[in-house]
Enzyme design. Structure first.
Site, PDB file in Angstrom:
ATOM      1  N   HIS A   1      13.320  -3.950   4.696  1.00 15.03           N
ATOM      2  CA  HIS A   1      12.923  -4.456   6.012  1.00 15.03           C
ATOM      3  C   HIS A   1      12.636  -5.958   5.960  1.00 15.03           C
ATOM      4  CE1 HIS A   1      12.765  -1.342   9.031  1.00 15.03           C
ATOM      5  NE2 HIS A   1      12.251  -0.501   8.165  1.00 15.03           N
TER       6      HIS A   1
ATOM      7  N   ASP B   1      12.769   7.551  11.743  1.00 18.47           N
ATOM      8  CA  ASP B   1      13.078   6.246  12.325  1.00 18.47           C
ATOM      9  C   ASP B   1      14.032   6.352  13.506  1.00 18.47           C
ATOM     10  OD1 ASP B   1      11.553   4.367  11.089  1.00 18.47           O
ATOM     11  OD2 ASP B   1      13.110   3.613   9.762  1.00 18.47           O
TER      12      ASP B   1
ATOM     13  N   HIS C   1     -31.460   1.288  40.512  1.00 17.94           N
ATOM     14  CA  HIS C   1     -30.738   2.525  40.199  1.00 17.94           C
ATOM     15  C   HIS C   1     -31.580   3.746  40.627  1.00 17.94           C
ATOM     16  CE1 HIS C   1     -28.073   0.018  37.869  1.00 17.94           C
ATOM     17  NE2 HIS C   1     -27.369   1.056  37.430  1.00 17.94           N
TER      18      HIS C   1
END
Length: 423
Positions: free
Chosen positions: A255, A354, A413
């Site tokens: 590669h 692959d 809240h």
């Protein structure tokens, strides 16, 4: 090929992803220029880096038709069959939205929504990577993404994209394709130009400039990963064939010079035989120069005392690709905790995955298989939580929620809950 004993520092991590300061400066300047000048910048950079003066940034319909005329019928059939296998595998990853209802009327759930748009970068120039096209486009299509964009650098001689790439794109269902590469393509996908509308996520491999550009735009858009060089680890015992193991190690070494190929085995005889086979097969390998540098710098054979120690070594390496080539490979599968893709038995070499089997070949590298997964359908979807509280549910739980809010010092809240309880 080096034969080594295990030590505590064993690793396949290679710090080659960050680039140099000069490269990072160049990438930032390219991105900024594309953001300012759009198509004009794309054409200028394509002429500078690829030697091509673009008339059309977009691939034309004529170019798409011509691609089918250039590709061999047998190869077209192979691409189509591979696409079918990949599509079928990823369809099994789909998970629907869901909701549950409690007795008090509470409804909780999760809504799964595909991304609106994604961009796929395909490395190229003189090379063709139709497999990258299939592996990125098909899970996005299965996920339900409506707009899929492909960018790839044009051939330096013809100014076109390889026929195999264009055919694979069309077979996978991607029609919006542009002849732009490098960091400038990533900038265009992230921020848009006059011709290319921006996307929500960018996937696909590329060189160091592409990787740095993806890192730079992350946050404004999502990305798949910053991929490092390819890796393979083979876990083998003395039943493995040295010639096959050597061939598999070299399949990754070719590669690039930073690719990593590792054999881990408790068999010293196999280690010596594989080392000899690697040297022998290198002599006739077309990409010998690349593979030999990879093997020299990042290849190794580790000999362990036991198979258990070999398995522990594999889990410490967390390789991108793992091949298990032992007498009973299925027995070892459950002991593997960290690997991007696992190939079981001598008839399942890494190239099967692959190109053809179906699972995705975009995999975590550089040890990141410890915490990340192959590219999959969920990478092209997002999830929204659903909350519906009935009046009964709010009465039952409201005071507890308000108390929790005050525990964190968030009075507004708490009041948002209590104003409803009073009514």
């Amino acid at each position: 090929m080096k034969i080594l004993k295990i030590n505590e520092e064993i690793s396949i991590k290679r710090s080659v992803d960050n680039g140099t300061e000069e490269q990072r400066v160049v990438v930032k300047s390219i991105i900024e220029r594309v953001r300012q000048d759009g198509d004009e910048a794309l054409k200028a950079f394509t002429e500078k880096f690829d030697g091509i003066s673009l008339v059309n940034i977009a691939v034309t319909e004529e170019e798409k038709r011509e691609a089918y005329k250039e590709i061999d019928d047998d190869l077209l059939a192979i691409i189509q069959e591979a696409a079918s296998n990949i599509r079928s595998f990823h369809e099994k990853q789909l998970h629907p939205s869901w909701m549950t209802t409690d007795e008090n009327g509470t409804i909780l759930g999760q809504k799964v929504t595909p991304l609106d748009s994604v961009g796929l970068y395909v490395p190229g120039g003189t090379a063709a990577y139709p497999s990258s096209v299939l592996m990125n486009v098909l899970p996005a299509k299965v996920a339900g993404v409506e707009r899929i964009v492909i960018t790839s650098p044009p051939d330096k001689k013809t100014g076109k994209l390889p026929a195999a790439v264009l055919v694979a794109a069309q077979e996978a269902g991607a029609e919006e394709i542009y002849k732009v590469g490098g960091a400038q393509a990533i900038a265009a996908l992230a921020y848009g130009t006059e011709t290319i509308a921006p996307v929500d996520k960018i996937t696909g491999p590329g060189n160091i400039f592409v990787a740095l550009a993806k890192r730079e735009v992350f946050g404004d858009v999502d990305i798949d990963m910053i991929a490092g060089p390819s890796e393979i680890a083979v876990l083998a015992d003395d039943t493995a064939r040295p010639d096959e193991v050597a061939a598999d190690l070299l399949s990754q070494a070719e590669h690039d010079i930073f690719a990593c190929s590792v054999l881990v085995t408790p068999s010293e005889a196999l280690a010596k035989a594989v080392a000899a086979e690697v040297e022998k097969q290198l002599l006739t390998l077309p990409r010998q120069n690349i593979a030999s540098q990879s093997i020299e710098n990042f290849g190794a054979i580790y000999v362990t005392d036991t198979m258990e120690e070999a398995i522990d070594t594999i889990n410490r390496l967390a390789p991108e690709h793992l091949e298990i080539v032992t007498d009973n490979p299925m027995e070892l599968l459950g002991k593997i905790r960290h690997a991007g893709a696992i190939f079981i038995g001598r008839n399942s070499p890494e190239p099967v995955g692959d190109y053809f089997a179906g699972p995705n070949h975009v995999l975590p590298t550089n040890g990141t298989a410890r915490f990340s997964s192959p590219l999959n359908v969920e990478d092209f979807q997002k999830k929204s939580s659903i909350v519906f509280y009935s009046e009964k549910a709010l009465k039952e739980n409201g005071e507890k929620i308000a108390a929790f809010a005050r525990l964190e010092g968030l009075e507004a809240h708490a009041r948002a809950i209590e104003i409803r309880l009073r009514k």
